[in-house]
Design an enzyme around this catalytic site. Sequence first.
Site, PDB file in Angstrom:
ATOM      1  N   GLY A 165       9.825   6.061   5.865  1.00 58.86           N
ATOM      2  CA  GLY A 165      11.129   5.912   6.487  1.00 58.86           C
ATOM      3  C   GLY A 165      11.166   4.847   7.560  1.00 58.86           C
ATOM      4  O   GLY A 165      12.236   4.422   7.961  1.00 58.86           O
ATOM      5  N   PHE A 166      10.002   4.393   8.043  1.00 61.95           N
ATOM      6  CA  PHE A 166      10.000   3.457   9.163  1.00 61.95           C
ATOM      7  C   PHE A 166       9.376   2.116   8.810  1.00 61.95           C
ATOM      8  O   PHE A 166       9.147   1.302   9.675  1.00 61.95           O
ATOM      9  CB  PHE A 166       9.269   4.086  10.358  1.00 61.95           C
ATOM     10  CG  PHE A 166       9.917   5.341  10.837  1.00 61.95           C
ATOM     11  CD1 PHE A 166      11.002   5.293  11.680  1.00 61.95           C
ATOM     12  CD2 PHE A 166       9.463   6.575  10.408  1.00 61.95           C
ATOM     13  CE1 PHE A 166      11.613   6.449  12.119  1.00 61.95           C
ATOM     14  CE2 PHE A 166      10.071   7.740  10.848  1.00 61.95           C
ATOM     15  CZ  PHE A 166      11.152   7.674  11.693  1.00 61.95           C
ATOM     16  N   VAL A 212       3.942  -0.870   4.264  1.00 58.80           N
ATOM     17  CA  VAL A 212       2.571  -1.174   4.658  1.00 58.80           C
ATOM     18  C   VAL A 212       1.935  -2.026   3.566  1.00 58.80           C
ATOM     19  O   VAL A 212       1.967  -1.657   2.385  1.00 58.80           O
ATOM     20  CB  VAL A 212       1.739   0.099   4.883  1.00 58.80           C
ATOM     21  CG1 VAL A 212       0.336  -0.268   5.350  1.00 58.80           C
ATOM     22  CG2 VAL A 212       2.411   0.995   5.914  1.00 58.80           C
ATOM     23  N   LEU A 218       0.817  -1.217   0.000  1.00 58.65           N
ATOM     24  CA  LEU A 218       0.000   0.000   0.000  1.00 58.65           C
ATOM     25  C   LEU A 218       0.844   1.258   0.000  1.00 58.65           C
ATOM     26  O   LEU A 218       0.440   2.296  -0.534  1.00 58.65           O
ATOM     27  CB  LEU A 218      -0.915   0.015   1.226  1.00 58.65           C
ATOM     28  CG  LEU A 218      -2.027  -1.037   1.264  1.00 58.65           C
ATOM     29  CD1 LEU A 218      -2.758  -0.965   2.598  1.00 58.65           C
ATOM     30  CD2 LEU A 218      -3.003  -0.835   0.123  1.00 58.65           C
ATOM     31  N   SER A 271       5.024   3.063   1.497  1.00 57.14           N
ATOM     32  CA  SER A 271       6.283   2.890   2.207  1.00 57.14           C
ATOM     33  C   SER A 271       6.694   4.225   2.792  1.00 57.14           C
ATOM     34  O   SER A 271       6.258   5.287   2.345  1.00 57.14           O
ATOM     35  CB  SER A 271       7.377   2.366   1.265  1.00 57.14           C
ATOM     36  OG  SER A 271       7.593   3.284   0.205  1.00 57.14           O
ATOM     37  N   ASP A 323       4.534  11.688  14.854  1.00 54.19           N
ATOM     38  CA  ASP A 323       4.725  11.588  13.403  1.00 54.19           C
ATOM     39  C   ASP A 323       3.469  12.029  12.661  1.00 54.19           C
ATOM     40  O   ASP A 323       2.978  11.333  11.771  1.00 54.19           O
ATOM     41  CB  ASP A 323       5.113  10.162  13.012  1.00 54.19           C
ATOM     42  CG  ASP A 323       5.782  10.096  11.636  1.00 54.19           C
ATOM     43  OD1 ASP A 323       6.276  11.142  11.180  1.00 54.19           O
ATOM     44  OD2 ASP A 323       5.806   9.018  11.032  1.00 54.19           O
TER      45      ASP A 323
END
Length: 669
Positions: free
Chosen positions: A359-360, A363, A355, A357, A475
């Site tokens: 930095g962490f 998905v 679905l 992407s 975030d």
Amino acid sequence: MAAFIVLPFLVLLLASSSLSVNIDFTYNGFKSATNLSLDGYAGITSNGVLQLTNDTSKVTGHAFFSSPIQMLRNTRSMTPTTISFSTIFVFDIITARKVGGHGLAFAVAPTKTLRGGCCRYLGLLNSSNNGNSSNHVFAIEFDTIPKSSMLVDIHENEVGVDINSIVPNISITTSYYANNSKTVNFKLESGQPIQTWINYDGVAKILNVTVAPFSVGKPSRPLISLPIDLSPILKKYMYVGFSSSTGEISSSHYILGWSFRANGMARSLDLSHLPLPPQPMKDSPTSKFSRIKIGVISSIAMLLLVALAFFVSWHLRQRAKLAETLEDWELDYPHRFAYKDLYKATKGFKETELLGSGGFGLVYKGTLPCSGEEVAVKKISSNSRQGVREFVAEVVCLGRMRHRNLVQLQGWCKRNEELLLVYELMPNGSLDTFLFEGEKCGLLSWDQRFKILKGVALGLLYLHEEWEQVVVHRDIKSSNVLLDADMNGRLGDFGLARLYDRGKNPHTTLMVGTFGYIAPEVSRTGKPMASSDVFAYGILLLEVACGRRPIQHDAPMEQLLLKDWVRECKMRGQILEAVDPKLGESYVKEEVDLVLKLGLVCSQSIPEVRPTMRQVIQYLNRDDSLADDVALVFSEADFLDLASLNSYLSSIATVSSSSLSGGRCERVR
């Protein structure tokens, strides 16, 4: 004339009799039974045994007395009372293999057409309603196989009392008391009939449950004696009966006889006249020989087919890929998904299911194999500065949060150094897709944008002030604002969130977040505060109104930073110059002006002069006015010393008691 008066009276009398509080029936076998409602795999065998399920995987069966029973008196009173009732029945669980499942339950339910799931749900409830107080289901379960560890109840061969959930309020290993003291355990899957007595005293509010093998008389002491008031659980009219289910492994569940009475003791069954259930066919010598012969031939064939070695090797590698070793502490935290379930749900984390992407982590879209529910699964790397155990503890705590403007965190999984978070799936994706890729999904109108910003503000208010602890998201950005089917804004991705008790300061931690949204003080102290979330929300306000990212690398130097550009437009008295050109003239100028100014207020460099989220909502709802003379353009560099900053904060407090002074404007110490 008298006939016309008597006739309605008779009709009412007949109607009330079908809902009597004194229902009394006895089935010594069900060959000629009437007034039974059957569904699923339930049926009656030729010799009169009530069969709830057969030896088929993943099926359910229900058998209920067709007429409803009045369970509550004085329902118009503030304190309705439950009637007393009593039931006796004999059941038999027969398994053709060494193990079977999953068990059966005597149920009191508001409907005789339950929509319960198979496997661990015993046909009573399902994954979507399990634990809901609106179920009004009371059951005595006879559990033959451990439930999922996610459902807490992981024991087997137990008798339990279920209230609106398949996780028992109380459960005890199947046994009976001999000589009123010695406990004798026995197996529910013994293949021998088992007799059960259930009595509920509506006056004393005591539930007694007694079980014993068919050959043993009724023990003088019940297995379960539970003080419980059923009046809040039961409705005025309820149905009584049985529910059962099977899973991957299965059993045949039978009821041989049943007696029930409302407002009295159920009549004893005539045990000598009860029918016997069909027995599984035993292996004949011929069938045993056939199996041996087939096994020998198969073994020889396996030795000859060397090509299968590659397949076996591949299969073992797949099993190793999905294997996981649980640490002891992981069992203490609920909402844990098995890695293999998430692997199957995402088709092996296939690229086609991706679905998005960041930095962490990545998905993925997934469909849970057991419930069929669509979810979003995020894979992230563990934070080396924080123990995985502490991280999971916070994730589980966040999973208890419930708010219409937050994406529900449904569970977690840890495998080696990899952490996976499972969220409910938002069908319309993220806000940034609509803002910056409008040609793919359509343009967001101003009304939609304004509603989304209000929704995110409400979600942040819940995190900061209304939940049991202070939750700092850390975030907040447009890609973490997700849109549901009705285009409501819902704040998601709590992988970086931190919690702390009210009145306490959070511990210093590693600075995380996304450039452009990180408050200046976080880079110095590393402490996540509610005011740093307000800063990021201010940037989000500007981003949504201007249709631009916080840092626009291809823009002219004076427009590189969105906040500085809007600030300059405000200084020139041309703040609407910053509005997203894609909106044209289709926006409410007063609302856009408010959002831009509020974005500057929230994103000020000095945390003490930022509003709280409660104040932000008051401004957005026009319950309070944003004073135009409150400084929107000062930065930390404008104050050369602490005295000038304190003087400035004091001046703000005297400008307007209804603007930014409430709760945030206090002297720096």
